[in-house]
Structures are given as C-alpha cells and as structure tokens.
Design a protein around this motif. Structure first.
Motif, PDB file in Angstrom:
ATOM      1  N   ASN A   4      40.856  34.806  33.912  1.00  0.00           N
ATOM      2  CA  ASN A   4      41.960  34.989  34.849  1.00  0.00           C
ATOM      3  C   ASN A   4      41.764  34.100  36.083  1.00  0.00           C
ATOM      4  O   ASN A   4      40.655  33.995  36.600  1.00  0.00           O
ATOM      5  CB  ASN A   4      42.054  36.457  35.271  1.00  0.00           C
ATOM      6  N   ASP A  32      41.975  34.236  39.305  1.00  0.00           N
ATOM      7  CA  ASP A  32      42.146  35.142  40.441  1.00  0.00           C
ATOM      8  C   ASP A  32      40.997  35.026  41.459  1.00  0.00           C
ATOM      9  O   ASP A  32      40.785  35.934  42.262  1.00  0.00           O
ATOM     10  CB  ASP A  32      42.277  36.592  39.961  1.00  0.00           C
ATOM     11  N   GLY A  91      36.134  33.927  39.002  1.00  0.00           N
ATOM     12  CA  GLY A  91      37.168  34.932  38.800  1.00  0.00           C
ATOM     13  C   GLY A  91      36.806  35.936  37.719  1.00  0.00           C
ATOM     14  O   GLY A  91      35.706  35.941  37.155  1.00  0.00           O
TER      15      GLY A  91
END
Length: 410
Positions: free
Chosen positions: A197, A199, A211
C-alpha cells in the motif's frame, strides 16, 4: 556446528589480498554513491518515491552482498565494515542508509537463526547469485499475521502497518501465528497475494518505503520455514536473537551518517554562502569565532559517537562469532554496548541536525535547500523505540548487573 563453520568448510576462502582489494573497492563505490545521493538529496526527499533506482545502484555496486561469505560469492566483510558502509550511504540519503542496513540484518539473519545450516547456504547463495534485496514483516507491536494450513501448504493473511522496503524487497522475513504457535519463515515477494500500500506519508525517511503490506491467501510452503514452530513463551536460541542489537546498531550508524551529511552540507554552505555577522570583525563567515567554536563542538561530538558505534559493533560481532555456544549473558553484555551507542547517537544526531542552521544562518531555511530533511529523517526514526527505555536498560545493567530481556526491541 555453527552456520558460519558450515560455510567455511565448503570451499577455500578467497585470499586475504583479494578480500582486502574487494573491501577497498566497496568503500570507494559507497563513497561515490553517497556523493551522488547528496547531489540529488533535496529532490529525492521532495518526491519521496519508492527508491527502486537507488536500490539498483546498491545492487550494481555490490553492496548488497558485502557481508555474505566468500564461500557463497559474497565479499566477506565484517559487521564493523558493513555498518560503516551504512554510515557512508546515509551521509548522502538517510533512507537509503537505513534500507542498506535493514537488508544486511534481514539477509544475514538466516545464517545464525536457521535450524538447518544447509538452508542458510542455499538462501545465501541465491541471494548473491541474484543480488536479492531483503526486507521483513516482523513488527512485534503489530502482530496481525495469521497462518493456516490449506491442502498441502499454508496460506498467510493479515496486514503489517510498517514494512520498510515494501516495494523493493525480493525476500522478506516474516513471523505469524498458527494454532497458538509462532512461525518464522522467509518468502519471496513475487508470489500472488503480496499487496503493498502506498501509505507512507511521514515527515522523514521519505525514501525508506516503509508503508503497510497485506497478505491475502499468500502461499507458504514447508521449505520456507527457518525455525520450528515455537510457543510464544519459549525463549528462542540465543544466537537467533542477535538481530536486535544488530538492527539497533544499524539505527546508530544511519543516524550518525545523517548527522555527518548535515554537517558536511552546512560546512559547504558556510564556505560558499553564509555572510559574516556585522559585528564579527571578520570578512568571511568561515573565520567567525562563534561559527568555528560551534563546528568544533559538533565535530567532536560526532567523532565520539562514531568511535562508540564502531566499538559496540566490534563487541557484538565478537559475541555473535561464538556461534551456538554463545550464552545469554554474553549476548546481553554485548547488546548493552549497542544500546549505549544508540542512546548517545540519538542525542548527537538530533543535536547536530538542529544546530547546523545556527552555522548557516536564516537564508539556509529556504525551502528549496531542504536542509531540514536531515533533522526530519533523524527525528522520524529515533521515535522507532523510545530512547529513554534504552537508557534505562543501560542504567539497570550498570547499576544492578541486569541484562535486558530479549525481544525484537532489546
């Protein structure tokens, strides 16, 4: 028989002269990579993309296999040297230093942790032949992964909030729960069900690719396990616990490398751009007595912390070299040296990356320089585990002779 001894019995080692030349060349390449990262550092930090090109550069330079034994085709460098390479790379870009150091611990872990030395040989040889980058999904404060039997194999499911090198890892060490036990295994990331992901949005270590990752019915096979299933309350083999003091030394060295990079950038700026203060009585900022005094203090602190880091690395490596005969006491005493270095480097790196602005002056805070990245990088990662608890462990050992309990943090 230790894994190290197993490796040494396979084929004749490279000559000392060849190894010395290889070592010298690796340090030359690391310095060149560091200088390139320094030139591109501000833009790399601004973009914050997964560092695929930077990992490829480490691969092409031979740095990923620097610590592997010559018997599997590696350079055979010591941990002291490997951690120095981390420090050099971190001068140019802190995240890339972190990624190199994490790879060293993750890829070397099997040599002292795997129950079967032949398995360590196979994994090491494959890593060298294919120049693989190793990551991990083992954060103990974020359990989250479960393994279950399905047919003739297993499937892994769950999510890890942080997995450094998530996009760029070819192999990862993983722990997961199964039937109330803990499983430890190594898997390739190109199997179906590995999901990364995008993020990672922290203020620092923006290229560390840290992430979250998810495993969705990710297949795991018997051959992937490196240790037998264990009860969570069972103490692991002492030799298998050296990943913690070594990863803490990785922290130490990329903190210090980052601080060295910040000071070097500040010195260049003072020489080229900083103007002398109007009441200084000097024509160049580089002759200002207060700037000189501050540089001297910062340099002295850095040199002391680097010396402590190298000494701690040598102590931990000496304990690890005892192989399966190493005792918990010897491991704990060596770990304390690493933790003392962690405490000192944290304070020094935060101090240096903050105070360099006092050398450079107000104009150095302009956004395009991104000189603040050095502080942001150190500030972000020094929160990985509270330094106060490391200081407490050191103090408890010094005062009460108590070695710290073994965990993935101690």
């Amino acid at each position: 028989m230790s894994n190290v001894h197993f490796l040494r019995e396979q084929t004749p080692a490279s000559s000392s002269a060849e190894q010395d030349e290889t070592r010298r060349e690796l340090f030359v390449r690391a310095e060149a990579l560091s200088q390139d990262l320094t030139r591109r550092g501000a833009e790399l930090d601004r973009v914050g993309a997964p560092p695929r090109e930077e990992i490829e550069a480490l691969r092409q330079a031979g740095l990923l296999t620097a610590l592997h034994s010559p018997e599997v085709g590696g350079a055979g460098l010591s941990w002291v040297d490997g951690l120095r390479l981390v420090r050099i790379i971190a001068r140019g870009e802190s995240s890339i230093g972190q990624l190199l150091g994490y790879h060293y611990v993750n890829s070397q872990y099997v040599y002292w942790a795997a129950a079967d030395p032949k398995q360590a040989w196979v994994l090491g040889a494959e890593t060298v032949e294919r120049q693989l980058y190793w990551g991990a999904a083992v954060n103990p404060r974020d359990p989250g992964l479960t393994l279950e039997r399905r047919g003739g194999h297993y499937v892994l499911n769950g999510r890890k909030t942080f997995s450094t090198g998530a996009h760029v890892s070819d192999r990862i060490n993983v722990n997961a729960a199964i039937d109330g036990k803990i499983a430890n295994f190594v898997v390739p990331t190109d199997r179906p069900g590995y999901v990364v992901n995008d993020d990672w949005d922290n203020i620092g270590q923006r290229l560390s690719d840290s992430g979250s990752v998810e495993f969705r019915d990710f297949p795991v096979y018997e051959r992937d396990f490196i240790l037998p299933l264990a009860d969570p309350s069972d103490p692991p083999p002492v030799q298998a616990t050296f990943n913690t003091p070594l990863i803490q030394l990785v922290f130490v060295n990329f903190y210090l490398g980052t601080a060295e990079g910040a000071l070097a950038a500040a010195l260049n700026y003072v020489r080229s751009t900083t103007r002398p203060w109007i009441t200084s009585g000097v024509e160049r900022a580089s002759d200002d007595p207060y700037i000189l005094e501050r540089i001297g203090e910062l340099q002295a602190s850095l040199k002391a912390s680097v010396a402590l880091a190298d000494a701690a690395a040598a102590t931990v490596e000496a304990a690890l070299s005892q192989g399966r005969s190493v005792t918990a006491e010897a491991r704990g005493q060596a770990a304390i040296e690493a933790y003392a270095a962690k405490v000192h480097s944290t304070h020094v790196a935060l101090d240096v990356t903050t105070k360099v602005f006092e050398l450079m002056g107000a104009r150095a805070t302009a956004g395009h320089y991104r000189f603040d990245r050095y502080w942001r990088n150190v500030r972000t990662h020094t929160l990985h585990d509270p330094v106060a608890y490391k200081a407490r462990e050191v103090g408890d050992f010094v005062l009460n002779g108590r070695i710290p309990p073994v965990s993935l943090y101690s």
